[in-house]
Design a protein around this motif. Sequence first.
Motif, mmCIF file in Angstrom:
data_model
loop_
_atom_site.group_PDB
_atom_site.id
_atom_site.type_symbol
_atom_site.label_atom_id
_atom_site.label_comp_id
_atom_site.label_asym_id
_atom_site.label_seq_id
_atom_site.Cartn_x
_atom_site.Cartn_y
_atom_site.Cartn_z
ATOM 1 N N LEU A 205 17.228 39.749 43.849
ATOM 2 C CA LEU A 205 17.129 41.352 43.316
ATOM 3 C C LEU A 205 17.849 42.242 44.335
ATOM 4 N N GLU A 206 17.377 42.026 45.497
ATOM 5 C CA GLU A 206 18.366 43.071 46.648
ATOM 6 C C GLU A 206 19.420 43.196 46.590
ATOM 7 N N SER A 207 20.139 41.845 46.441
ATOM 8 C CA SER A 207 21.583 41.928 46.607
ATOM 9 C C SER A 207 22.115 42.600 45.338
ATOM 10 N N GLU A 208 21.598 42.597 44.154
ATOM 11 C CA GLU A 208 22.136 43.106 42.948
ATOM 12 C C GLU A 208 21.633 44.715 42.880
ATOM 13 N N ARG B 13 13.049 33.884 47.021
ATOM 14 C CA ARG B 13 14.332 33.577 46.316
ATOM 15 C C ARG B 13 14.574 34.745 45.438
ATOM 16 N N SER B 14 13.914 35.188 44.863
ATOM 17 C CA SER B 14 13.945 36.453 43.591
ATOM 18 C C SER B 14 13.802 37.691 44.620
ATOM 19 N N HIS C 23 12.708 20.460 45.296
ATOM 20 C CA HIS C 23 12.240 21.650 44.382
ATOM 21 C C HIS C 23 12.165 22.842 45.526
ATOM 22 N N TYR C 24 12.440 22.448 46.627
ATOM 23 C CA TYR C 24 12.632 23.545 47.779
ATOM 24 C C TYR C 24 13.210 25.018 47.053
ATOM 25 N N GLN C 25 12.545 26.117 47.474
ATOM 26 C CA GLN C 25 13.206 27.401 46.973
ATOM 27 C C GLN C 25 13.707 28.193 48.099
ATOM 28 N N SER C 26 13.012 27.862 49.482
ATOM 29 C CA SER C 26 13.545 28.626 50.557
ATOM 30 C C SER C 26 13.044 27.856 51.727
ATOM 31 N N GLU C 27 13.743 28.272 52.699
ATOM 32 C CA GLU C 27 13.347 27.813 53.946
ATOM 33 C C GLU C 27 13.070 28.843 55.187
#
Length: 390
Positions: A162-165, A157-158, A97-101
Amino acid sequence: MLKKMMLIIFFSVCLTGCWDKVEITQLAIAELIGVDSDPETGKFIVYYQIVNPEAVASTKSSGIKSPVYTYKVEGFNIRDLSLKTAEIMPRNLFPDHYQSEIVTERYARQGLQTFLNFFERQYNRRSDLYLFVTDSPLSDVMMTYTPLERLPGRYLRSLIELESETTGRVSKKSRIKDLMENMESSILTVLPVLSISGSKPLSTTDRYEQINANKGSFILNGGAVFRKDRMIGKLPMREMTYYYLLKGENKVLFESLVVNGREVDIQATKTKVRKRLSIGTEGVTWKVDISTNLLIMQNEQRNKLTLENMKEIKEAFNQQVDKKVTDFFESAMRKKWDFFGLEEAIKYKRGKAWESIRNQRNAWQQTKLRLSVQSKVIDIGEIDNPYQGS
């Protein structure tokens, strides 16, 4: 009847039930990992952020509980790290369940080959994890509580999505898999740089009692440029927009223009980019056509918003974007940073005209950009003309 009973008994024996079930209380569910490497000692420093299910699941509580706990382990190799983790962690590490590294800048500049090779060998790996490079102390990053989204890995992750969109300054193609895809080519990869705002981290649950959400929080602070597995430089945040625009991964763009001596803020949407590499009398040319729709967000002009004035806004936008994109491209070429896979594209071109180019060393560096920017105003806001006031 006897035959039916025997079949029932046989199939009952074949049922496995939950004999291999693992209770959640036996698992250490990791949602964020941070990795550093000390070049002087050769040690790896790894931080595991483990979810506290009780705190995350509870909606009402007499007091605030920590949603995550951070464990730190050190070792000279994977074996050492595995043994150290087992020594201090009372549950089985569950990395699914890793979300980010996150990796440190100094480790990224050494090269991430060991980390990436180990990661690829794991059968339960998630290559869609977002990978960040931090220029803040990793210990501070991994000991920081985040507002609103209480799981820091999910928070990051969020932040990317969000920033990309909404701004176009970051791309969702900032994953481990995106770095690995360019490992055997000359194409550069850009990953987000992560920093902590403020002088020190907020590492106690008092964080959730504070109104100042900016202090001690995560911010995106530019891009880390990778050639294969090694970080070779940085992009400031203001240049990230034009990098992703040329890549064709940017759907949103913000520009502040000066029209008739006054500021006009523009949001560009539904951006389309068409690219074509060709060869002619001028040599290798990269033709890029950009088309987009413009929304007027703020208009400080004294002039009325006529069709002629909207044409002035459109032309000012086209010229400004043309200059900024061209400046970025030429800066990248001077640094010999092949962001756009020009060397790879030339390598696979066929025909007599391309043969001599392919035989030239670093021929891609002579590529000239032919840029075309076209736009149209589709939204002027709720009022045609700004209020004049005094």
